[in-house]
Design a protein around this motif. Structure first.
Motif, PDB file in Angstrom:
ATOM      1  N   ASP A  31      91.737   1.641 -68.528  1.00 18.46           N
ATOM      2  CA  ASP A  31      90.440   2.252 -68.760  1.00 18.46           C
ATOM      3  C   ASP A  31      89.931   1.801 -70.120  1.00 18.46           C
ATOM      4  OD1 ASP A  31      90.274   3.808 -66.433  1.00 18.46           O
ATOM      5  OD2 ASP A  31      91.410   5.463 -67.340  1.00 18.46           O
ATOM      6  N   GLU A  33      87.529   3.239 -73.542  1.00 14.14           N
ATOM      7  CA  GLU A  33      87.260   4.534 -74.167  1.00 14.14           C
ATOM      8  C   GLU A  33      86.051   5.209 -73.517  1.00 14.14           C
ATOM      9  OE1 GLU A  33      86.861   4.161 -78.352  1.00 14.14           O
ATOM     10  OE2 GLU A  33      88.878   3.366 -78.648  1.00 14.14           O
ATOM     11  N   ASP A  34      85.041   4.416 -73.200  1.00 18.21           N
ATOM     12  CA  ASP A  34      83.792   4.974 -72.671  1.00 18.21           C
ATOM     13  C   ASP A  34      83.611   4.772 -71.179  1.00 18.21           C
ATOM     14  OD1 ASP A  34      83.585   2.242 -73.006  1.00 18.21           O
ATOM     15  OD2 ASP A  34      81.442   2.293 -73.430  1.00 18.21           O
ATOM     16  N   LEU A  35      84.471   3.980 -70.560  1.00 14.74           N
ATOM     17  CA  LEU A  35      84.366   3.718 -69.122  1.00 14.74           C
ATOM     18  C   LEU A  35      85.746   3.817 -68.483  1.00 14.74           C
ATOM     19  CD1 LEU A  35      81.935   0.663 -68.877  1.00 14.74           C
ATOM     20  CD2 LEU A  35      81.507   2.960 -68.019  1.00 14.74           C
ATOM     21  N   LYS A  36      85.830   4.581 -67.425  1.00 14.39           N
ATOM     22  CA  LYS A  36      87.097   4.802 -66.737  1.00 14.39           C
ATOM     23  C   LYS A  36      87.016   4.264 -65.310  1.00 14.39           C
ATOM     24  CE  LYS A  36      88.019   7.386 -70.361  1.00 14.39           C
ATOM     25  NZ  LYS A  36      88.823   6.867 -71.474  1.00 14.39           N
ATOM     26  N   ASP A  39      84.786   6.200 -63.058  1.00 19.60           N
ATOM     27  CA  ASP A  39      83.344   5.985 -63.204  1.00 19.60           C
ATOM     28  C   ASP A  39      82.856   4.925 -62.214  1.00 19.60           C
ATOM     29  OD1 ASP A  39      82.986   7.790 -65.355  1.00 19.60           O
ATOM     30  OD2 ASP A  39      83.659   6.288 -66.777  1.00 19.60           O
ATOM     31  N   HIS A  76      78.675  10.506 -63.364  1.00 25.64           N
ATOM     32  CA  HIS A  76      79.523   9.924 -64.414  1.00 25.64           C
ATOM     33  C   HIS A  76      78.849   9.892 -65.786  1.00 25.64           C
ATOM     34  CE1 HIS A  76      77.237   6.204 -64.388  1.00 25.64           C
ATOM     35  NE2 HIS A  76      77.551   5.936 -63.141  1.00 25.64           N
ATOM     36  N   LYS A  79      76.178   6.194 -68.501  1.00 25.59           N
ATOM     37  CA  LYS A  79      76.985   5.039 -68.878  1.00 25.59           C
ATOM     38  C   LYS A  79      76.563   3.852 -68.023  1.00 25.59           C
ATOM     39  CE  LYS A  79      80.961   8.155 -69.238  1.00 25.59           C
ATOM     40  NZ  LYS A  79      82.311   8.440 -68.678  1.00 25.59           N
TER      41      LYS A  79
END
Length: 280
Positions: A31, A33-36, A39, A76, A79
């Motif tokens: 992953d 930090e800002d996108l998993k 998402d 989500h 993002k």
């Protein structure tokens, strides 16, 4: 055919993010930090209603991009998950996978469809290359689209040469088609996941990724392209997928993300699905 055209787009987005390892990108092992991972899975699911309406001819390409992003951000957050991928996939869904017709649909789009794309961009503000004309980040772009009544095709023609996603829409999906052909080739030898991983690295070895250029500069993007070539050469000699695992870890550690190549691969997967590539 309409249902297959729409479902294949959502499935392509899911297969792209689940394929592991795709060096430098979100996958089952990494992953951001800002996108998993979730998402991307959420976005692939939420986009299906828009794809269905597009495949049925109920909405235009730009409107489909806007609706897909607008629906997915409700789950989500704001993002950028699939902006580039939607830009590539929506014309293909509108043509049920016919590349020539997809480009024709982009050419025949009116300025209102361009405006939808601009509004979609504003929802998620993805990092893009700067452009001398009609820069997505500039507020004046919206006014210019309306005043000049620019079609999506006319707008994409003005994109920087390095913007491989925009160029696909005006040059006939050359990279996406090549990616599809490589997926079909490798899927005869390996699982579909491994075929996608190999096709991903082959595209990465051919073009400097514009997202890397935007974040780190063209010189580094070109170095990554050369390194991808070396990794592919090593794989062809040794047949060991751990070569890509090592490359992946290196890029992740340095926060080097070939996100536009991943968009191309999503389009390539879509075209392979429409041609009947086996998933099992």
């Amino acid at each position: 055919m309409e249902t297959k055209a729409a479902l294949s787009a959502s499935i392509a987005l899911a297969l792209e993010v689940l394929a592991t390892p795709k060096s430098g990108n979100v996958d089952r092992f990494h992953d951001f930090e800002d996108l998993k991972l979730h998402d991307f899975v959420i976005s692939s699911i939420c986009s299906l209603p828009s794809f269905l309406k597009l495949a049925r001819g109920e909405i235009g390409v730009g409107e489909a991009i806007y609706q897909a992003i607008n629906e997915s951000v409700k789950f989500h957050g704001e993002k950028n998950v699939h902006f580039g991928a939607f830009l590539l996939l929506c014309p293909l869904v509108s043509s049920h996978g016919d590349v020539k017709k997809a480009v024709e649909n982009v050419k025949n789009s009116d300025w209102k469809q361009s405006l939808y794309v601009y509004k979609a961009f504003k929802l998620v503000n993805p990092r893009v290359l700067s452009s001398k004309e009609l820069d997505l980040r500039e507020d004046e772009t919206e006014k210019e689209i309306v005043e000049k009544k620019l079609s999506l095709y006319e707008w994409m023609k003005k994109a920087p040469e390095e913007n491989i996603v925009a160029k696909e829409l005006t040059n006939g999906y050359k990279l996406s088609t090549e990616c599809k052909n490589r997926i079909l080739y490798w899927s005869e030898k390996f699982s579909l996941e491994k075929a996608i991983v190999l096709a991903y690295h082959e595209i990465l070895s051919k073009v400097p990724d514009p997202l890397i250029i935007a974040k780190h500069g063209k010189s580094l993007a070109e170095k990554i392209t050369e390194e991808a070539k070396l990794r592919l050469k090593d794989f062809k000699e040794l047949g060991n997928f751990s070569i890509f695992m090592e490359f992946d870890e290196k890029l992740i550690e340095r926060k080097i993300n070939p996100g536009s190549v991943a968009d191309i691969v999503a389009a390539g997967i879509y075209l392979a699905l429409m041609e009947g590539v086996r998933i099992a």
